[in-house]
Design a protein around this motif. Structure first.
Motif, PDB file in Angstrom:
ATOM      1  N   UNK A 130    -101.839  18.595  19.052  1.00  0.00           N
ATOM      2  CA  UNK A 130    -102.082  17.274  18.452  1.00  0.00           C
ATOM      3  C   UNK A 130    -103.275  16.596  19.123  1.00  0.00           C
ATOM      4  N   UNK A 131    -103.370  16.711  20.437  1.00  0.00           N
ATOM      5  CA  UNK A 131    -104.512  16.142  21.158  1.00  0.00           C
ATOM      6  C   UNK A 131    -105.795  16.831  20.712  1.00  0.00           C
ATOM      7  N   UNK A 132    -105.734  18.136  20.554  1.00  0.00           N
ATOM      8  CA  UNK A 132    -106.908  18.902  20.115  1.00  0.00           C
ATOM      9  C   UNK A 132    -107.388  18.419  18.747  1.00  0.00           C
ATOM     10  N   UNK A 133    -106.454  18.245  17.826  1.00  0.00           N
ATOM     11  CA  UNK A 133    -106.823  17.769  16.488  1.00  0.00           C
ATOM     12  C   UNK A 133    -107.435  16.377  16.558  1.00  0.00           C
ATOM     13  N   UNK A 134    -106.887  15.518  17.427  1.00  0.00           N
ATOM     14  CA  UNK A 134    -107.435  14.170  17.579  1.00  0.00           C
ATOM     15  C   UNK A 134    -108.851  14.230  18.151  1.00  0.00           C
ATOM     16  N   UNK A 135    -109.071  15.081  19.144  1.00  0.00           N
ATOM     17  CA  UNK A 135    -110.413  15.212  19.719  1.00  0.00           C
ATOM     18  C   UNK A 135    -111.415  15.734  18.694  1.00  0.00           C
TER      19      UNK A 135
END
Length: 185
Positions: A130-135
């Protein structure tokens, strides 16, 4: 390495309160340098005393006042010098579960512990994704790595993802070995 440099690196993302820094650590640093909120607040105090961060007070109406921290020029220079040095020693694994597996004499008990580790790893991996997608924010990885001002947070996130993927592979392997041992008895 002390928590000092992890906090300084986190503040490269910009001004943050202790609370915001704690949340940032949960998302960006926990996969390689965990810290409790209390540890972070103590470290921020030390860094402010040493002149490596600067604090400003923000008055709030319906909440307690807060302090916002930013890196000083001295803090940036100290972090830059630290980042240029090679690590003092290679990473060492310190993992209580591995001691338990090493000492195991009950395959079913070991299987339960490994199942729990797999569940934790899956949850962390889901959070990291999820953090990766946000970044990435809709960009391809190549575009992000080419165009972003700071790619360090993304690269450390990739290390966390790889670590949890390896945890899951190891858990699968251990479950298979334990299942075979129980079947052979």
């Amino acid at each position: 390495m002390s928590l000092k440099y992890a906090v300084l690196a986190a503040l490269l993302e910009g001004e943050a309160s202790g609370y915001e820094l704690s949340k940032l650590f949960d998302v960006s640093f926990a996969n390689f340098w965990p810290a409790t909120p209390q540890q972070l607040y103590r470290e921020l105090e030390r860094l402010a005393q040493d002149g490596l961060v600067e604090a400003r007070f923000v008055q709030q109406e319906r909440r307690p006042n807060k302090r916002m921290f930013t890196l000083t020029a001295s803090g940036r220079e100290d972090l830059r010098a630290f980042a240029a040095e090679p690590p003092r020693r290679p990473t060492a694994i310190r993992d209580e579960l591995l001691i338990k597996v090493q000492a195991m004499d009950d395959p079913e008990a070991a299987r339960a512990l490994v199942e729990e580790r797999g569940t934790w790893a899956r949850a962390k991996l889901d959070r990291y994704e999820r953090v990766r997608e946000r970044l990435l924010d809709g960009r391809t990885e190549d575009a992000y790595l080419r165009d972003s001002d700071r790619i360090g947070p993304y690269l450390t996130l990739l290390a966390g993802i790889a670590f949890e993927e390896e945890n899951l592979r190891w858990c699968d392997r251990v479950r298979t070995v334990l299942k075979q041992r129980v079947a052979a008895r």
